[in-house]
Design a protein around this motif. Structure first.
Motif, PDB file in Angstrom:
ATOM      1  N   LEU A   1      -8.888  -6.971  -5.864  1.00 48.05           N
ATOM      2  CA  LEU A   1      -9.139  -5.906  -4.991  1.00 48.05           C
ATOM      3  C   LEU A   1      -8.909  -4.388  -5.615  1.00 48.05           C
ATOM      4  N   ALA A   2      -9.815  -3.503  -5.238  1.00 50.00           N
ATOM      5  CA  ALA A   2      -9.609  -2.032  -5.488  1.00 50.00           C
ATOM      6  C   ALA A   2      -8.456  -1.086  -4.782  1.00 50.00           C
ATOM      7  N   GLY A   3      -7.879  -0.423  -5.214  1.00 43.22           N
ATOM      8  CA  GLY A   3      -7.135   0.557  -4.519  1.00 43.22           C
ATOM      9  C   GLY A   3      -7.426   1.810  -4.564  1.00 43.22           C
ATOM     10  N   SER A   4      -7.285   2.812  -3.640  1.00 42.22           N
ATOM     11  CA  SER A   4      -7.561   4.149  -3.700  1.00 42.22           C
ATOM     12  C   SER A   4      -6.184   4.795  -3.370  1.00 42.22           C
ATOM     13  N   VAL A   5      -5.437   5.510  -4.353  1.00 42.91           N
ATOM     14  CA  VAL A   5      -4.175   6.046  -3.968  1.00 42.91           C
ATOM     15  C   VAL A   5      -4.298   7.520  -3.546  1.00 42.91           C
ATOM     16  N   GLU A   6      -3.793   7.830  -2.276  1.00 42.48           N
ATOM     17  CA  GLU A   6      -3.630   9.038  -1.860  1.00 42.48           C
ATOM     18  C   GLU A   6      -2.520   9.795  -2.153  1.00 42.48           C
ATOM     19  N   HIS A   7      -1.489   8.955  -2.670  1.00 42.49           N
ATOM     20  CA  HIS A   7      -0.089   9.855  -2.771  1.00 42.49           C
ATOM     21  C   HIS A   7      -0.487  10.736  -4.181  1.00 42.49           C
ATOM     22  N   GLY A   8       0.392  11.662  -4.268  1.00 46.03           N
ATOM     23  CA  GLY A   8       0.575  12.498  -5.412  1.00 46.03           C
ATOM     24  C   GLY A   8       1.847  12.111  -6.153  1.00 46.03           C
ATOM     25  N   ALA A   9       1.676  11.762  -7.325  1.00 43.61           N
ATOM     26  CA  ALA A   9       3.091  11.303  -8.337  1.00 43.61           C
ATOM     27  C   ALA A   9       2.936  11.950  -9.267  1.00 43.61           C
ATOM     28  N   LEU A  10       3.846  12.400 -10.033  1.00 43.23           N
ATOM     29  CA  LEU A  10       4.417  13.002 -11.331  1.00 43.23           C
ATOM     30  C   LEU A  10       5.475  12.413 -12.130  1.00 43.23           C
ATOM     31  N   LYS A  11       5.230  11.947 -13.241  1.00 46.21           N
ATOM     32  CA  LYS A  11       6.077  11.297 -13.820  1.00 46.21           C
ATOM     33  C   LYS A  11       6.918  12.351 -14.512  1.00 46.21           C
ATOM     34  N   GLU A  12       8.291  12.145 -14.559  1.00 47.73           N
ATOM     35  CA  GLU A  12       9.271  13.261 -15.134  1.00 47.73           C
ATOM     36  C   GLU A  12       9.762  12.760 -16.628  1.00 47.73           C
ATOM     37  N   ASN A  13      10.087  11.259 -16.800  1.00 51.83           N
ATOM     38  CA  ASN A  13      10.099  10.685 -17.898  1.00 51.83           C
ATOM     39  C   ASN A  13      10.103   9.160 -17.586  1.00 51.83           C
ATOM     40  N   ASP A  14      10.458   8.467 -18.645  1.00 44.48           N
ATOM     41  CA  ASP A  14      10.183   6.906 -18.456  1.00 44.48           C
ATOM     42  C   ASP A  14      10.882   6.107 -17.448  1.00 44.48           C
TER      43      ASP A  14
ATOM     44  N   THR B   1      -1.964   4.170   0.522  1.00 43.52           N
ATOM     45  CA  THR B   1      -2.811   3.413  -0.415  1.00 43.52           C
ATOM     46  C   THR B   1      -3.922   2.728   0.391  1.00 43.52           C
ATOM     47  N   ASN B   2      -5.216   3.062   0.215  1.00 35.81           N
ATOM     48  CA  ASN B   2      -6.046   2.149   0.855  1.00 35.81           C
ATOM     49  C   ASN B   2      -6.687   1.092  -0.355  1.00 35.81           C
ATOM     50  N   ILE B   3      -6.744  -0.151   0.418  1.00 38.00           N
ATOM     51  CA  ILE B   3      -7.110  -1.110  -0.367  1.00 38.00           C
ATOM     52  C   ILE B   3      -8.422  -1.993   0.213  1.00 38.00           C
ATOM     53  N   ALA B   4      -8.815  -2.434  -0.487  1.00 35.34           N
ATOM     54  CA  ALA B   4     -10.419  -3.170  -0.085  1.00 35.34           C
ATOM     55  C   ALA B   4     -10.430  -4.478  -1.470  1.00 35.34           C
ATOM     56  N   PHE B   5     -11.110  -5.508  -0.638  1.00 32.29           N
ATOM     57  CA  PHE B   5     -11.447  -6.590  -1.509  1.00 32.29           C
ATOM     58  C   PHE B   5     -12.701  -6.302  -2.449  1.00 32.29           C
ATOM     59  N   ILE B   6     -12.830  -6.695  -3.682  1.00 31.08           N
ATOM     60  CA  ILE B   6     -13.960  -6.538  -4.426  1.00 31.08           C
ATOM     61  C   ILE B   6     -14.417  -7.875  -4.116  1.00 31.08           C
TER      62      ILE B   6
ATOM     63  N   LYS C   1       8.876   3.044   4.429  1.00 30.79           N
ATOM     64  CA  LYS C   1       8.830   4.215   4.792  1.00 30.79           C
ATOM     65  C   LYS C   1       8.012   5.040   3.836  1.00 30.79           C
ATOM     66  N   TYR C   2       7.383   6.063   4.030  1.00 31.62           N
ATOM     67  CA  TYR C   2       6.454   6.982   2.992  1.00 31.62           C
ATOM     68  C   TYR C   2       5.500   6.054   2.208  1.00 31.62           C
ATOM     69  N   PHE C   3       5.274   4.684   2.406  1.00 36.10           N
ATOM     70  CA  PHE C   3       4.523   4.097   1.484  1.00 36.10           C
ATOM     71  C   PHE C   3       3.576   3.073   2.175  1.00 36.10           C
ATOM     72  N   PRO C   4       2.489   3.769   3.177  1.00 33.82           N
ATOM     73  CA  PRO C   4       1.836   2.720   3.695  1.00 33.82           C
ATOM     74  C   PRO C   4       0.562   2.301   3.159  1.00 33.82           C
ATOM     75  N   PHE C   5       0.006   1.107   3.394  1.00 30.15           N
ATOM     76  CA  PHE C   5      -1.266   0.492   2.942  1.00 30.15           C
ATOM     77  C   PHE C   5      -2.086   0.470   4.204  1.00 30.15           C
ATOM     78  N   SER C   6      -3.426   0.548   3.651  1.00 30.47           N
ATOM     79  CA  SER C   6      -4.433   0.428   4.789  1.00 30.47           C
ATOM     80  C   SER C   6      -5.561  -0.168   4.150  1.00 30.47           C
ATOM     81  N   LEU C   7      -6.017  -1.584   5.084  1.00 33.12           N
ATOM     82  CA  LEU C   7      -6.984  -2.381   4.503  1.00 33.12           C
ATOM     83  C   LEU C   7      -8.547  -1.855   4.865  1.00 33.12           C
ATOM     84  N   GLN C   8      -9.296  -1.479   3.933  1.00 32.07           N
ATOM     85  CA  GLN C   8     -10.718  -1.046   4.167  1.00 32.07           C
ATOM     86  C   GLN C   8     -11.665  -2.143   4.039  1.00 32.07           C
TER      87      GLN C   8
END
Ligand SMILES: NC(=O)C1=CN([C@@H]2O[C@H](COP(=O)(O)OP(=O)(O)OC[C@H]3O[C@@H](n4cnc5c(N)ncnc54)[C@H](OP(=O)(O)O)[C@@H]3O)[C@@H](O)[C@H]2O)C=CC1
Ligand SMILES: CC(C)(CO)C(=O)C(=O)O
Length: 298
Positions: A118-131, A142-147, A163-170
């Motif tokens: 599958l391919a995913g297209s992440v619409e969230h914004g995320a910023l790593k602060e440390n490990d 997160t949109n996902i679709a089957f390759i 909550k705050y983390f939906p997936f949507s199948l395309q």
């Protein structure tokens, strides 16, 4: 369901944290320090000035990383090669979900023997602060679709309600990936070269003009996308993420490689094969490559 997440960057930490609310998650990292760090502190997620903690398993990614019901690949496109090698020794029945921006990886992952990719297209914004800490900077889905393959084996992931983390199948992975690509092409290189936040693009007529020209160049390569994405949609995304520094700008500022090859490089290869001349895209590509090189010592 046992989920392995490869790569403990911004997206890997975000996915590990949220998915651990419903699933048995293991983060597969490449540095022993990160494994020790997460084993000691767990993951801290910051969202709207609130903190949330999760405790997950972490181990080094090895060729023998086995026993997962699904694997999510959250490394940058230019780091995929060793990961693809490690994956080629895993059970072909385990579904693989690739989250990379761009299109450079799509043909390569199709060569893996796995039944479901599958391919995913992440619409969230995320910023790593440390490990072990990540900031959830932008709500999305997160949109996902089957390759290839079918939903057998990942139904649980699709119907989860975190909550705050939906997936949507395309239904069409190509359209999904190209839509995200249009957005990244119009936003990332310009913000990196001009060193501005996304929102400035929509406010400055000179940048807006360049974006419009880039949009026209993209339509030469993908005429069928005319009915699936409008220029105004991209402008709206630049506005709705106005305070974001694009991922390419962040890479430039931190003197890392950027994903310009999978965002613009792959398009220029396609243009050359099809005898199209795309001057704005080519200029932006060379500028980003040049700036990347200067940052890394020339
Ligand atoms: N950040 C964001 O908001 C968004 C990102 N994306 C896409 O998601 C993908 C990941 O992005 P992001 O999380 O920001 O990137 P990061 O650079 O923050 O993280 C990548 C992680 O992958 C790890 N890694 C690299 N190679 C391996 C390996 N062989 N084995 C295990 N781990 C490895 C790196 O390890 P190390 O720490 O050791 O370098 C790093 O922790 C990109 O393709 C990006 O385009 C899409 C939408 C939004
Ligand atoms: C949507 C956008 C442009 C948000 O910053 C992004 O995906 C990125 O920065 O890579």
């Amino acid at each position: 369901m046992k989920i392995g997440i490869i790569g403990g960057g911004a997206v890997g930490l975000l996915f590990s944290h949220y998915l651990s609310k419903k699933f048995d998650v293991t983060l597969l990292a490449r540095r022993a320090e990160q494994v020790l760090d997460i084993n000691s502190y767990g993951i801290t997620l910051k969202r709207d000035d609130c903190y949330d903690h999760s405790f997950i398993k972490t181990e080094m990614l090895r060729e023998s990383s086995l026993g997962f019901d699904a694997l999510i690949i959250a490394v940058k496109e230019y780091d995929l090669e060793p990961v693809i090698n490690a994956l080629s020794n895993t059970d072909v029945k385990v579904p693989l979900l690739f989250l990379q921006n761009g299109i450079g990886h799509i043909e390569r992952v199709k060569n893996l023997p796995h039944e479901t990719i599958l391919a995913g297209s992440v619409e969230h914004g995320a910023l790593k602060e440390n490990d072990h800490s990540v900031v959830h900077t932008g709500n999305g889905r997160t949109n996902i679709a089957f390759i290839r393959g079918e939903s057998k084996g990942i139904e649980e992931l699709l119907i989860q309600e975190i909550k705050y983390f939906p997936f949507s199948l395309q239904d069409d992975y190509e359209k999904m990936v190209l839509k995200k690509l249009f957005i990244n092409v119009l936003i990332n290189p310009l913000t990196s070269i001009a060193r501005i936040k996304n929102g400035r693009l929509a406010e400055n007529p000179h940048f807006l003009h360049l974006q419009r020209t880039l949009f026209d160049e993209l339509q030469i390569l993908f005429p069928h996308m005319k009915d699936h994405i409008r220029f105004q949609e991209v402008v709206d995304i630049a506005r709705s993420t106005s305070s974001n520094r694009s991922s390419m700008l962040k890479d430039i500022e931190e003197k890392r490689n950027t994903e310009v090859e999978t965002i613009l490089g792959a398009l220029l290869i396609k243009a050359e094969k099809e005898n199209h001349f795309l001057p704005i895209m080519k200029t932006l590509y060379e500028l980003v490559k040049g700036i990347e090189r200067e940052g890394q010592g020339g």
